[in-house]
Motif scaffolding. Structure first.
Motif, PDB file in Angstrom:
ATOM      1  N   ILE A 192      11.091  -7.620  -8.051  1.00 17.14           N
ATOM      2  CA  ILE A 192      11.861  -6.395  -8.265  1.00 17.14           C
ATOM      3  C   ILE A 192      12.745  -6.159  -7.046  1.00 17.14           C
ATOM      4  N   ARG A 193      14.012  -5.852  -7.300  1.00 19.76           N
ATOM      5  CA  ARG A 193      14.982  -5.623  -6.228  1.00 19.76           C
ATOM      6  C   ARG A 193      15.628  -4.249  -6.407  1.00 19.76           C
ATOM      7  N   LEU A 194      15.594  -3.426  -5.358  1.00 18.99           N
ATOM      8  CA  LEU A 194      16.230  -2.111  -5.345  1.00 18.99           C
ATOM      9  C   LEU A 194      17.424  -2.164  -4.397  1.00 18.99           C
ATOM     10  N   THR A 195      18.574  -1.695  -4.872  1.00 19.10           N
ATOM     11  CA  THR A 195      19.796  -1.670  -4.066  1.00 19.10           C
ATOM     12  C   THR A 195      20.314  -0.238  -4.023  1.00 19.10           C
ATOM     13  N   ALA A 196      20.394   0.333  -2.815  1.00 17.51           N
ATOM     14  CA  ALA A 196      20.879   1.703  -2.615  1.00 17.51           C
ATOM     15  C   ALA A 196      22.234   1.665  -1.935  1.00 17.51           C
ATOM     16  N   THR A 197      23.161   2.493  -2.415  1.00 11.59           N
ATOM     17  CA  THR A 197      24.497   2.593  -1.832  1.00 11.59           C
ATOM     18  C   THR A 197      24.873   4.067  -1.697  1.00 11.59           C
ATOM     19  N   ALA A 198      25.876   4.333  -0.848  1.00 10.92           N
ATOM     20  CA  ALA A 198      26.394   5.687  -0.670  1.00 10.92           C
ATOM     21  C   ALA A 198      27.799   5.585  -0.111  1.00 10.92           C
ATOM     22  N   ALA A 199      28.495   6.715  -0.101  1.00 11.86           N
ATOM     23  CA  ALA A 199      29.866   6.748   0.405  1.00 11.86           C
ATOM     24  C   ALA A 199      29.894   6.362   1.882  1.00 11.86           C
ATOM     25  N   GLY A 200      31.021   5.786   2.283  1.00 15.12           N
ATOM     26  CA  GLY A 200      31.174   5.373   3.669  1.00 15.12           C
ATOM     27  C   GLY A 200      30.662   3.987   3.968  1.00 15.12           C
ATOM     28  N   GLY A 201      30.305   3.217   2.928  1.00 15.02           N
ATOM     29  CA  GLY A 201      29.835   1.857   3.131  1.00 15.02           C
ATOM     30  C   GLY A 201      28.347   1.720   3.349  1.00 15.02           C
ATOM     31  N   ALA A 202      27.567   2.774   3.153  1.00 14.92           N
ATOM     32  CA  ALA A 202      26.117   2.666   3.313  1.00 14.92           C
ATOM     33  C   ALA A 202      25.543   1.770   2.214  1.00 14.92           C
ATOM     34  N   HIS A 203      24.677   0.836   2.599  1.00 10.53           N
ATOM     35  CA  HIS A 203      24.154  -0.149   1.638  1.00 10.53           C
ATOM     36  C   HIS A 203      22.870  -0.748   2.185  1.00 10.53           C
ATOM     37  N   ASP A 204      21.848  -0.886   1.312  1.00 11.08           N
ATOM     38  CA  ASP A 204      20.616  -1.551   1.715  1.00 11.08           C
ATOM     39  C   ASP A 204      19.894  -2.040   0.468  1.00 11.08           C
ATOM     40  N   THR A 205      19.081  -3.103   0.646  1.00  9.63           N
ATOM     41  CA  THR A 205      18.331  -3.714  -0.445  1.00  9.63           C
ATOM     42  C   THR A 205      16.907  -3.980   0.010  1.00  9.63           C
ATOM     43  N   ALA A 206      15.957  -3.745  -0.886  1.00 10.41           N
ATOM     44  CA  ALA A 206      14.549  -4.041  -0.619  1.00 10.41           C
ATOM     45  C   ALA A 206      13.935  -4.630  -1.878  1.00 10.41           C
ATOM     46  N   THR A 207      12.895  -5.479  -1.699  1.00 12.82           N
ATOM     47  CA  THR A 207      12.265  -6.169  -2.826  1.00 12.82           C
ATOM     48  C   THR A 207      10.756  -5.970  -2.801  1.00 12.82           C
ATOM     49  N   ALA A 208      10.149  -6.205  -3.959  1.00 10.66           N
ATOM     50  CA  ALA A 208       8.693  -6.171  -4.100  1.00 10.66           C
ATOM     51  C   ALA A 208       8.314  -7.108  -5.241  1.00 10.66           C
ATOM     52  N   SER A 209       7.097  -7.636  -5.207  1.00  7.03           N
ATOM     53  CA  SER A 209       6.604  -8.548  -6.238  1.00  7.03           C
ATOM     54  C   SER A 209       5.545  -7.853  -7.069  1.00  7.03           C
ATOM     55  N   TYR A 210       5.489  -8.265  -8.344  1.00  5.74           N
ATOM     56  CA  TYR A 210       4.537  -7.651  -9.275  1.00  5.74           C
ATOM     57  C   TYR A 210       4.090  -8.697 -10.278  1.00  5.74           C
ATOM     58  N   ALA A 211       2.785  -8.713 -10.592  1.00  5.08           N
ATOM     59  CA  ALA A 211       2.233  -9.614 -11.602  1.00  5.08           C
ATOM     60  C   ALA A 211       1.333  -8.794 -12.514  1.00  5.08           C
ATOM     61  N   ALA A 212       1.546  -8.921 -13.831  1.00  6.27           N
ATOM     62  CA  ALA A 212       0.760  -8.141 -14.778  1.00  6.27           C
ATOM     63  C   ALA A 212      -0.703  -8.553 -14.754  1.00  6.27           C
ATOM     64  N   VAL A 213      -0.997  -9.850 -14.551  1.00  7.50           N
ATOM     65  CA  VAL A 213      -2.366 -10.351 -14.488  1.00  7.50           C
ATOM     66  C   VAL A 213      -2.729 -10.539 -13.027  1.00  7.50           C
ATOM     67  N   PRO A 214      -3.898 -10.047 -12.584  1.00 11.39           N
ATOM     68  CA  PRO A 214      -4.300 -10.278 -11.191  1.00 11.39           C
ATOM     69  C   PRO A 214      -4.351 -11.763 -10.879  1.00 11.39           C
ATOM     70  N   TRP A 215      -4.023 -12.103  -9.654  1.00  9.65           N
ATOM     71  CA  TRP A 215      -3.956 -13.515  -9.277  1.00  9.65           C
ATOM     72  C   TRP A 215      -5.308 -14.208  -9.418  1.00  9.65           C
ATOM     73  N   ALA A 216      -6.398 -13.524  -9.156  1.00 11.89           N
ATOM     74  CA  ALA A 216      -7.717 -14.175  -9.270  1.00 11.89           C
ATOM     75  C   ALA A 216      -7.995 -14.566 -10.710  1.00 11.89           C
ATOM     76  N   ALA A 217      -7.761 -13.619 -11.639  1.00 14.26           N
ATOM     77  CA  ALA A 217      -7.999 -13.941 -13.046  1.00 14.26           C
ATOM     78  C   ALA A 217      -7.026 -15.000 -13.531  1.00 14.26           C
TER      79      ALA A 217
END
Length: 338
Positions: free
Chosen positions: A225-250
């Motif tokens: 998952i990637r989130l991208t935030a922007t605003a006036a004046g050139g403000a910009h940043d991106t952050a990511t996170a991982s997600y799995a519906a099934v737990p890795w052990a199972a």
């Protein structure tokens, strides 16, 4: 018009009292009033760089026959109201008098360049409602728009996924952020949510915690998952996170089970193929039916054809040796004759 910037705040109230004409009747006299000094001014406007003191003047009128005491206070949503300083928080205006009350706006050295809005509130003890006068301040200097996306996490809520994140204004101007959401799985795009304007207005240094809901995530698929935030004046940043519906052990256990089952089937098929190809054929390629077994002849011994007596018979076409068995073979060794 506002006064020019000064380098120090005024230490005391310098009220210039002007006697007003006596009213015709005390009962007809209006209550006190307050307004910026000057003609047709409805608000204060001051401008200067950080670290300076800006001054202006407030007129308080008391046309009544009794003294009026007013209290002065500054307030502002972005903290600029605290920059207003008065020589005294209370001023007493004699009867039939107009008093000019100076005040100072002390701009901190750390003030953010840009526009700030405060309020000067005047409350009197005599007749008359409190008066609130806008104080518009512009701090000069370079501006910086900076925005960050932080603390991104993903949780399951029923059949939906909730994305948690924090927006932080790292610049010196107020921002209204926009956010875009993207999710990708093993086989391509799963979610494309275009940039949309958020309801929050972030002043400099402010942070806000927000969430985005994904109502129909995949059941079995690791997702980035990637989130991208922007605003006036050139403000910009991106952050990511991982997600799995099934737990890795199972998921790992299920994967190992599948691999073990597949490996067992492969071994079984290989074994069957080897067993089928090792048997003797009866003349047809690939046949696994075993044929009659032949025995190797023993040295010094001959075998007879079927139907031939095993003893006392002589084969005229063969050397004068004895034969036994069902198949004719030639002896080998030192006892063979030519």
């Amino acid at each position: 018009m506002p006064f020019r910037p000064r380098t120090a705040a005024t230490g005391a109230v310098l009220a210039a009292a002007v006697v007003l004409p006596a009213p015709a009747a005390a009962a007809a006299a209006p209550g006190w009033s307050a307004a910026p000094t000057g003609t047709a001014r409805t608000s204060f406007y001051l401008e200067g760089p950080p670290g300076t003191a800006l001054t202006d003047r407030l007129d308080v009128r008391n046309p009544s026959l009794r003294p009026v005491t007013v209290r002065l206070a500054g307030d502002g949503g972005d903290g600029s109201g605290a920059w207003l300083a008065f020589g005294s928080p209370e001023v007493t205006v004699p009867p039939r008098t107009r008093a000019g009350v100076p005040f100072t706006v002390a701009v901190p050295r750390t003030a953010v360049p840009g526009s700030h809005l405060g309020t000067l509130t005047v409350t009197g003890t005599g007749p008359g409602a409190p008066t609130r006068i806008p104080v518009r301040l512009r701090v000069t200097g370079p501006t910086l728009s900076a925005l960050t996306v932080e603390q991104v996490s993903v949780t399951r809520r029923g059949s939906a996924v909730v994305i948690h994140y924090t927006l932080v204004n790292r610049g010196n101007t107020a921002l209204r952020p926009r956010l875009a959401v993207r999710a990708d799985g093993l086989f391509g795009a799963l979610l494309r949510r275009p940039a949309h304007t958020l309801p929050d207005v972030l002043p400099p240094g402010a942070r806000v915690d927000r969430t985005e809901t994904w109502p129909d995530p995949p059941a079995l698929d690791p997702v980035d998952i990637r989130l991208t935030a922007t605003a006036a004046g050139g403000a910009h940043d991106t952050a990511t996170a991982s997600y799995a519906a099934v737990p890795w052990a199972a998921g790992a256990a299920a994967l190992l089970t599948l691999l073990a089952a597949g490996g067992g089937c492969w071994v079984l098929v290989r074994r069957r193929r080897r067993t089928g190809g090792a048997g003797r054929t009866d003349g047809a390629p690939g046949s696994a039916v075993p044929g009659p077994r032949q025995e190797a002849p023993m040295p010094g011994r001959r075998t007879a054809e079927p139907g031939t007596p095993e003893s006392g018979a002589t084969d005229p076409g063969m050397p004068d040796d004895t034969t036994t068995g069902s198949t004719a073979v030639t002896r080998t060794g030192s006892g063979v004759h030519g």
